[in-house]
Structure formats: C-alpha cells, structure tokens
Design a protein around this motif. Structure first.
Motif, mmCIF file in Angstrom:
data_model
loop_
_atom_site.group_PDB
_atom_site.id
_atom_site.type_symbol
_atom_site.label_atom_id
_atom_site.label_comp_id
_atom_site.label_asym_id
_atom_site.label_seq_id
_atom_site.Cartn_x
_atom_site.Cartn_y
_atom_site.Cartn_z
ATOM 1 N N ALA A 3 -2.306 23.375 36.334
ATOM 2 C CA ALA A 3 -2.809 21.798 36.282
ATOM 3 C C ALA A 3 -1.734 20.851 36.012
ATOM 4 C CB ALA A 3 -3.969 21.742 35.221
ATOM 5 N N GLY A 4 -1.629 19.588 36.568
ATOM 6 C CA GLY A 4 -0.679 18.933 36.520
ATOM 7 C C GLY A 4 0.627 18.937 37.209
ATOM 8 N N LEU A 5 0.864 20.162 37.828
ATOM 9 C CA LEU A 5 1.811 20.408 38.585
ATOM 10 C C LEU A 5 1.378 20.600 39.958
ATOM 11 C CD1 LEU A 5 3.827 23.100 36.631
ATOM 12 C CD2 LEU A 5 3.717 20.493 36.385
ATOM 13 N N ASP A 6 0.728 21.531 40.432
ATOM 14 C CA ASP A 6 0.331 21.807 41.786
ATOM 15 C C ASP A 6 -1.268 21.530 41.918
ATOM 16 O OD1 ASP A 6 -0.214 24.336 40.520
ATOM 17 O OD2 ASP A 6 1.798 25.094 41.513
ATOM 18 N N THR A 7 -1.974 21.488 40.845
ATOM 19 C CA THR A 7 -3.376 21.066 40.927
ATOM 20 C C THR A 7 -3.635 20.185 40.050
ATOM 21 O OG1 THR A 7 -4.116 22.717 39.457
ATOM 22 C CG2 THR A 7 -3.949 23.434 41.629
ATOM 23 N N PRO A 8 -4.478 19.053 40.359
ATOM 24 C CA PRO A 8 -4.754 17.972 39.392
ATOM 25 C C PRO A 8 -5.259 18.449 38.108
ATOM 26 C CG PRO A 8 -5.876 17.491 41.585
ATOM 27 C CD PRO A 8 -5.416 19.177 41.403
ATOM 28 N N ASP A 9 -4.619 17.813 37.002
ATOM 29 C CA ASP A 9 -4.991 17.921 35.613
ATOM 30 C C ASP A 9 -6.470 16.905 35.582
ATOM 31 O OD1 ASP A 9 -4.345 15.276 35.464
ATOM 32 O OD2 ASP A 9 -2.931 15.572 34.081
ATOM 33 N N ARG A 10 -6.968 16.790 34.257
ATOM 34 C CA ARG A 10 -8.176 16.378 34.004
ATOM 35 C C ARG A 10 -8.282 14.640 34.145
ATOM 36 N NH1 ARG A 10 -10.219 14.923 28.444
ATOM 37 N NH2 ARG A 10 -8.418 14.586 27.154
ATOM 38 N N ARG A 11 -6.907 14.047 34.638
ATOM 39 C CA ARG A 11 -6.725 12.672 34.968
ATOM 40 C C ARG A 11 -6.425 12.649 36.338
ATOM 41 N NH1 ARG A 11 -3.384 9.091 30.460
ATOM 42 N NH2 ARG A 11 -4.564 7.582 31.897
ATOM 43 N N GLY A 15 2.303 16.976 40.246
ATOM 44 C CA GLY A 15 3.790 16.471 40.375
ATOM 45 C C GLY A 15 4.240 16.040 38.963
ATOM 46 N N LEU A 16 3.841 16.518 37.748
ATOM 47 C CA LEU A 16 4.427 15.974 36.554
ATOM 48 C C LEU A 16 5.743 16.267 35.880
ATOM 49 C CD1 LEU A 16 0.932 15.868 34.454
ATOM 50 C CD2 LEU A 16 2.045 13.947 35.562
ATOM 51 N N ASP A 17 6.112 17.565 36.789
ATOM 52 C CA ASP A 17 7.537 18.065 36.521
ATOM 53 C C ASP A 17 8.442 17.380 37.335
ATOM 54 O OD1 ASP A 17 6.424 19.202 38.978
ATOM 55 O OD2 ASP A 17 7.192 21.073 38.545
ATOM 56 N N VAL A 34 12.823 19.949 34.556
ATOM 57 C CA VAL A 34 11.928 19.352 33.745
ATOM 58 C C VAL A 34 10.530 20.333 33.799
ATOM 59 C CG1 VAL A 34 10.324 17.292 33.665
ATOM 60 C CG2 VAL A 34 12.653 17.250 34.826
ATOM 61 N N GLU A 35 10.364 20.573 32.523
ATOM 62 C CA GLU A 35 9.110 21.365 32.248
ATOM 63 C C GLU A 35 8.207 20.637 31.448
ATOM 64 O OE1 GLU A 35 8.179 25.630 29.275
ATOM 65 O OE2 GLU A 35 10.394 24.743 29.416
ATOM 66 N N VAL A 36 6.966 20.945 31.830
ATOM 67 C CA VAL A 36 5.677 20.135 31.314
ATOM 68 C C VAL A 36 5.225 21.209 30.201
ATOM 69 C CG1 VAL A 36 3.677 19.224 31.768
ATOM 70 C CG2 VAL A 36 5.592 18.939 33.271
ATOM 71 N N LEU A 37 5.330 20.712 28.937
ATOM 72 C CA LEU A 37 4.667 21.570 27.884
ATOM 73 C C LEU A 37 3.117 21.153 27.675
ATOM 74 C CD1 LEU A 37 7.735 20.911 25.391
ATOM 75 C CD2 LEU A 37 7.361 22.537 27.083
ATOM 76 N N SER A 38 2.795 19.861 27.895
ATOM 77 C CA SER A 38 1.480 19.760 27.657
ATOM 78 C C SER A 38 1.160 18.317 28.714
ATOM 79 C CB SER A 38 1.150 19.305 26.155
ATOM 80 O OG SER A 38 -0.147 19.037 26.077
ATOM 81 N N CYS A 39 -0.174 18.550 29.109
ATOM 82 C CA CYS A 39 -0.825 17.506 29.782
ATOM 83 C C CYS A 39 -2.282 17.134 29.480
ATOM 84 C CB CYS A 39 -0.309 17.430 31.380
ATOM 85 S SG CYS A 39 -0.939 18.741 32.211
#
Length: 226
Positions: A3-11, A15-17, A34-39
């Motif tokens: 989630a937040g990278l290749d599938t949508p997160d809750r917002r 592509g957040l990375d 770039v590493e996403v630790l939390s979204c």
C-alpha cells in the motif's frame, strides 16, 4: 503488493517511494534510494543519498523525512482595539514533551489539503475562529523544521471585527477539534511570549512580525524603511 507504493493506501496514494528521486537542483546531491517507513496518514520516508562536501569528498547519507503536506497560518488583529485573536487547543506532541497540559495558544492554522494557501487560510480562519475574512495579507513562507519535516508554512495576517467574535467552541468536531478563541491585548500577547505562556513557534513569529513590521509597528529605528 505494498500500500502506498504499487497499490493505493487509505488516502488513495501510490508511488510514495518516488518522492525526490528526480530532483536535480543541487549538483552536490544524488538521491540513491527512497524507502517508505509509514504511510498511515502522513508519510515517513528514509532517503539514502550521496553528498559531495566542500572539500570534494563524497559521503553516503541517510535522512528520515516526515511529509504531512504544506500548511498556512494567520494572525487576526484589530488595530483600533490593539488586540489579536488566537486559538487554544490540546496538542498531544507538546503534552508528551514537557508542556504542562498541552493546551497551546496559537494563531489559526491548518494544512492546505489541495487548496491554494490563500484559499486554505480563509477556510481555516472560518473553521477555527468563526471569522470570515477578506483578502489576507501574505507575510512570508517558512520551513518550520527543515531537519526532518518537509512542511512549508505560509504566513498571513488579516483584520477582524471584535463585535463578530463567536461564543463557544469552534473547529470541526468530526476531526476531533475542540477549539476556543482567545482575544488578547497585543501588549499582553507579547508579554506571554516573554514569560513562556505562548510557546508556539508560528504564533511567536507572527506576533513579532506584527510588532516589528506589521500592524502594531512603532516609528523608530526598527520601523520598515520605504
């Protein structure tokens, strides 16, 4: 799938990375990872980058950045009465870091949430103080904590009419906001900065601007020269 990278997160974000990977404004900096630790709602990233120092050597560095979006804040003032209108609300981060009760006196503020800074601050002023303002005066834009937080805060000021000061609490209850407005003589607000009763950075900055260069400036060596 993340989630937040290749599938949508809750917002609904993906592509957040990729944030920052295409930056090329500083030739001494090259983003490597770039590493996403939390979204969960806002975004915490760990970025690895190469940095060329002034002596020419290159080091690999890592920094964590907290991305909560940009925001806006406004000082409501009345020059006839020489008063300012602030808000009071509970701030958990301040409470867990030494503030006696977490109830901070602040200028009205909020995130842009997709609006322009000008539109956002008119919305926040109405939500947090009950005042519908006209065209606000833009003061300056500031990175509030550039060592770790990406937020840029847009500062404004506008007059208000004390006769329209609403009673009771303001804010959006559905978002957990429980805000009261506090009207203060401007001189008292400055004293509260000196004695630590006003401890919020954006509020202190706007009060000092108002004294040095804004609606309450006095003629003298610190007055703005035209």
């Amino acid at each position: 799938m993340t989630a937040g990278l290749d599938t949508p997160d809750r917002r609904g974000r993906t592509g957040l990375d990729q944030h920052g990977r295409d930056l090329d404004g500083n030739p001494h900096v090259r983003i490597q990872e770039v590493e996403v630790l939390s979204c969960d709602w806002y975004v915490l990233r760990k970025t690895t980058f190469d940095y060329q120092h002034s002596d020419g050597h290159i080091s690999s560095e890592q920094r964590e950045t907290y991305d909560r979006g940009d925001g806006a804040t406004i000082l409501l003032h009345n020059t006839d009465h020489r008063t300012v209108l602030l808000t009071r609300q509970f701030r958990l981060p301040a409470y867990v870091n030494g503030h006696p009760d977490g109830m901070l006196l602040e200028t009205a503020a909020g995130l842009l949430d997709g609006d322009s800074p000008h539109e956002a601050i008119r919305r926040e002023a109405a939500e947090e103080t009950g005042h519908v303002i006209g065209t606000p005066e833009h003061v300056f834009d500031v990175y509030m904590s550039p060592g770790s937080v990406t937020e840029r805060l847009h500062f404004y000021a506008a007059p208000y009419d004390p006769a329209d000061n609403p009673a009771g609490r303001t804010g959006i209850a559905a978002e957990g906001e429980d805000i009261t407005t506090v009207e203060l003589p401007f001189a008292d607000a400055l004293d509260m900065v000196r004695n630590g009763l006003i401890a919020d950075a954006k509020t202190i900055m706007l009060l000092q601007w108002a004294a040095l260069d804004g609606p309450f400036r006095q003629a003298g060596p610190l007055a703005r020269r035209s």
